[in-house]
Motif scaffolding. Structure first.
Motif, short mmCIF file in Angstrom:
data_model
loop_
_atom_site.label_atom_id
_atom_site.label_comp_id
_atom_site.label_asym_id
_atom_site.label_seq_id
_atom_site.Cartn_x
_atom_site.Cartn_y
_atom_site.Cartn_z
N SER A 261 0.83 -1.17 0.13
CA SER A 261 -0.12 0.05 -0.15
C SER A 261 0.85 1.30 0.12
O SER A 261 0.78 2.36 -0.50
CB SER A 261 -0.75 0.11 1.29
N LEU A 262 1.82 1.22 0.86
CA LEU A 262 2.95 2.40 0.68
C LEU A 262 3.52 2.68 -0.51
O LEU A 262 3.57 3.79 -1.15
CB LEU A 262 3.98 2.05 1.67
N ILE A 263 3.85 1.76 -1.40
CA ILE A 263 4.34 1.66 -2.71
C ILE A 263 3.24 2.21 -3.55
O ILE A 263 3.46 3.23 -4.39
CB ILE A 263 4.83 0.48 -3.16
N LEU A 265 0.73 4.21 -2.76
CA LEU A 265 0.29 5.52 -2.47
C LEU A 265 1.56 6.41 -3.02
O LEU A 265 1.16 7.46 -3.67
CB LEU A 265 0.31 5.83 -0.76
N ALA A 266 2.71 5.88 -3.18
CA ALA A 266 3.69 6.60 -3.81
C ALA A 266 3.65 6.79 -5.08
O ALA A 266 4.19 7.86 -5.75
CB ALA A 266 5.07 5.99 -3.39
N ILE A 267 3.13 5.90 -5.76
CA ILE A 267 2.93 5.82 -7.31
C ILE A 267 1.46 6.68 -7.59
O ILE A 267 1.54 7.59 -8.61
CB ILE A 267 2.64 4.60 -7.68
N VAL A 269 -0.72 8.94 -6.10
CA VAL A 269 -1.09 10.17 -5.46
C VAL A 269 -0.28 11.22 -6.52
O VAL A 269 -1.11 12.05 -7.13
CB VAL A 269 -0.60 10.64 -4.03
N PRO A 270 1.08 10.93 -6.87
CA PRO A 270 1.45 11.89 -7.85
C PRO A 270 0.90 11.74 -9.19
O PRO A 270 0.50 12.79 -9.73
CB PRO A 270 3.03 11.52 -8.16
N LYS A 273 -2.23 13.73 -9.11
CA LYS A 273 -2.06 15.11 -9.40
C LYS A 273 -1.87 15.63 -10.80
O LYS A 273 -2.14 16.67 -11.35
CB LYS A 273 -0.93 15.43 -8.41
#
Length: 578
Positions: A261-263, A265-267, A269-270, A273
């Motif tokens: 999930s952290l990976i 989110l890192a992919i 969210v940007p 945007k």
């Protein structure tokens, strides 16, 4: 007997889903029906029924502690002005409610599941979506649907490590040793065979979630509006499930949900945007609040405009409490963290409440010729300091300094949270007591003739399924989760049963156990006390049946995919797996 064992589950389904009774009415009636069957048909002694009910009440207290902490965190953030800032921050990422749901529920929720498990994602993500302007029922529905893919590896792998590891008999691991595998390797392999169908079915869960959202809560009530972001939804699904599967294969059951999930989110969210895969997509929103159905709205007021006197703050400062919650959840769940040792200290016997041998129920062992392991389940421990609710409350108190809140404003937030708990507490008490009478029904005077109600049901399904068992194995896992409200407890109830059916049907043991864990996760979408608890965190009461009617379809999709993949795994390339 299987038909009689089905009555409690069928009754709850009829009351909540078909007759649309509120849980505060349905659960007491369901409890009386279950107790009547346990006493009259299963010959369960009254003291065992009482002990099981008391255990249910203790567990209900722990659930209410988590719910109260979640609501306290929400109301404190609103009173501090942080929610208004967070809302504006999400609008800067994307004004599209579908994208917001994917980021908050699917990715952030999966991270919280990986860290804490046990219903915590709904307690955090439901209120956060509510704060962003989602109808309470839509927020709750989204939070429940994602209680699927990450759940098998929730709380740093607890359903596999504890649910499977503590319930499979020593003979199972001895057989594995003969085949050259030790216990950790067996649990690792079970996790892989759970992760594989999860990764395939789970990739589509963000799309399923937004389609449910637009179908039931959109102005035009159309699936087509959800399908409008299919590319982005599948991208967000894969951004989590691919690393999730890789970590299951490479590292074992502790980390797939947490790190995947952290990976993701890192992919994602940007990408959101930059409007990746969204440039030609018209942002979607709910209808105006005045057009909402009456049952959509909860009792919690989180409108950003109702707290004009709250100070404005930076986005980083507004998110600081959630960041602190995430850090504390991870630090208190990981074992043997150097120097801190928080998990060990917060779960030490000296700070743990324990109810051993409730009502001295172990005296039944000799009187009824019951194996001691059966009555052992009627003990309960509560590590109050380790519960997520305690972390939520500590972080809420820290906002006196983090957000410069006054004591009066903080007290108002806590008082507001306390007012919301009466109805869900009443419904949960009967729901969880019902569950434990159902599970403990093998503590009876039939001399071992009658297994517990869940096992009686499972045996009947196995006898009907035969060689098609891999298709139905996830259904049994889901049944256990529906009854117990936990993937971990489902695995504890049915792991040995699933292993035995794999023997009888000559199917790979590890694949079948993986499908059990897979189904246990899927069942979390509709389990009654998860639904009641999740609804309580967004201020909903009396609409539990409506929530189940919405989430039962995603669960059906999940089990269909898992069962089909189970047949492929068992009768295809993995047919020779131990």
């Amino acid at each position: 007997m299987a038909l009689l064992a089905l009555i409690p589950i069928l009754a709850i389904f009829v009351f909540l889903v078909l007759l649309r009774w509120p849980a505060v009415r349905a659960m007491p009636v369901g409890y009386v029906i279950t107790v009547g069957l346990a006493y009259a048909v299963w010959k369960m002694p009254a003291v065992a029924i009482a002990a099981a009910s008391i255990k249910g009440l203790i567990i209900c207290f722990t659930l209410m502690w988590i719910i109260f902490g979640a609501i306290v965190l929400l109301t404190t953030l609103r009173h501090s002005g942080a929610l208004a800032t967070i809302r504006r921050g999400f609008l800067d990422i994307s004004p599209d409610r579908r994208v917001q749901a994917i980021i908050v529920a699917w990715l952030f929720g999966s991270f919280i599941e990986g860290a804490a498990g046990f219903g915590t994602p709904a307690a955090i993500c439901g209120p956060l979506l509510l704060a962003l302007g989602f109808p309470a029922m839509a927020a709750c529905t989204a939070a429940l649907i994602i209680q699927s893919t990450p759940v098998t590896f929730g709380a740093v792998g607890t359903p596999i490590i504890i649910g499977m590891g503590e319930s499979l008999s020593a003979d199972v691991f001895l057989a594995a040793a003969d085949a050259g595998a030790n216990k950790p390797e067996v649990l690792h392999a079970i996790g892989v065979f759970a992760a594989l169908p999860h990764a395939i079915a789970g990739t589509f869960i963000p799309l399923v979630m937004v389609c449910v959202m637009t179908r039931f809560f959109g102005k035009d009530r159309r699936l087509r509006d959800g399908l409008g972001v299919w590319k982005f939804a599948l991208f967000a699904g894969a951004a989590f499930t691919l690393p999730y599967l890789a970590f299951a294969v490479l590292l074992g059951p502790e980390f797939p949900s947490l790190l995947g999930s952290l990976i993701g989110l890192a992919i994602v969210v940007p990408a959101a945007k930059k409007r990746f895969l969204l440039k030609n997509v018209t942002p979607w929103d709910f209808p105006d609040r005045g057009e909402w159905d009456k049952e959509w709205a909860g009792s919690l007021a989180v409108n950003e405009n109702n707290n004009h006197d709250a100070p404005r703050m930076s986005l980083a400062r507004a998110w600081l409490p959630y960041l602190l919650v995430a850090i504390l959840l991870v630090l208190t769940r990981l074992p043997n963290v150097p120097v801190l040792q928080l998990k060990e200290r917060l779960t030490a016997p000296s700070v743990t409440l324990a109810w051993n041998n409730i009502l001295n129920v172990e005296q039944l062992n000799e009187a009824l010729s019951i194996p001691p392991e059966k009555t052992k389940i009627l003990s309960q421990k509560v590590a109050l300091l380790h519960l997520p609710g305690t972390i939520f409350m500590v972080v809420s108190l820290s906002m006196l300094w983090l957000h410069g809140m006054g004591h009066r404003r903080l007290a108002a937030a806590w008082h507001e949270a306390a007012r919301t708990l009466a109805k869900p507490a009443f419904a949960l008490a009967f729901a969880v007591a019902l569950v434990w009478v159902f599970i403990a029904s093998d503590i009876n005077a039939t001399g071992g003739e009658l297994a517990s109600m869940p096992l009686t049901l499972a045996e009947a399904v196995a006898n009907l399924a035969g060689r098609t068992w891999p298709f139905f194995a996830p259904v049994i896992g889901a049944l256990g989760a529906f009854v117990a409200g936990s993937n971990t407890v489902s695995d504890m109830m049915f792991s040995m049963f699933q292993y035995g059916v794999a023997d009888r049907t000559d199917t790979p043991h590890l694949v079948i156990l993986g499908l059990q864990a897979f189904g246990g996760a899927a069942g979390n979408m509709i389990t009654v006390h998860n639904v009641v608890a999740a609804a309580a965190t967004v201020g909903l009461t009396g609409v539990e049946g409506a929530l189940i009617r919405k989430t039962i379809w995603p669960m059906g999709y999940y089990l269909l995919v898992g069962g089909t993949l189970g047949l492929v795994l068992c009768y295809g390339v993995f047919a020779s797996v131990f």
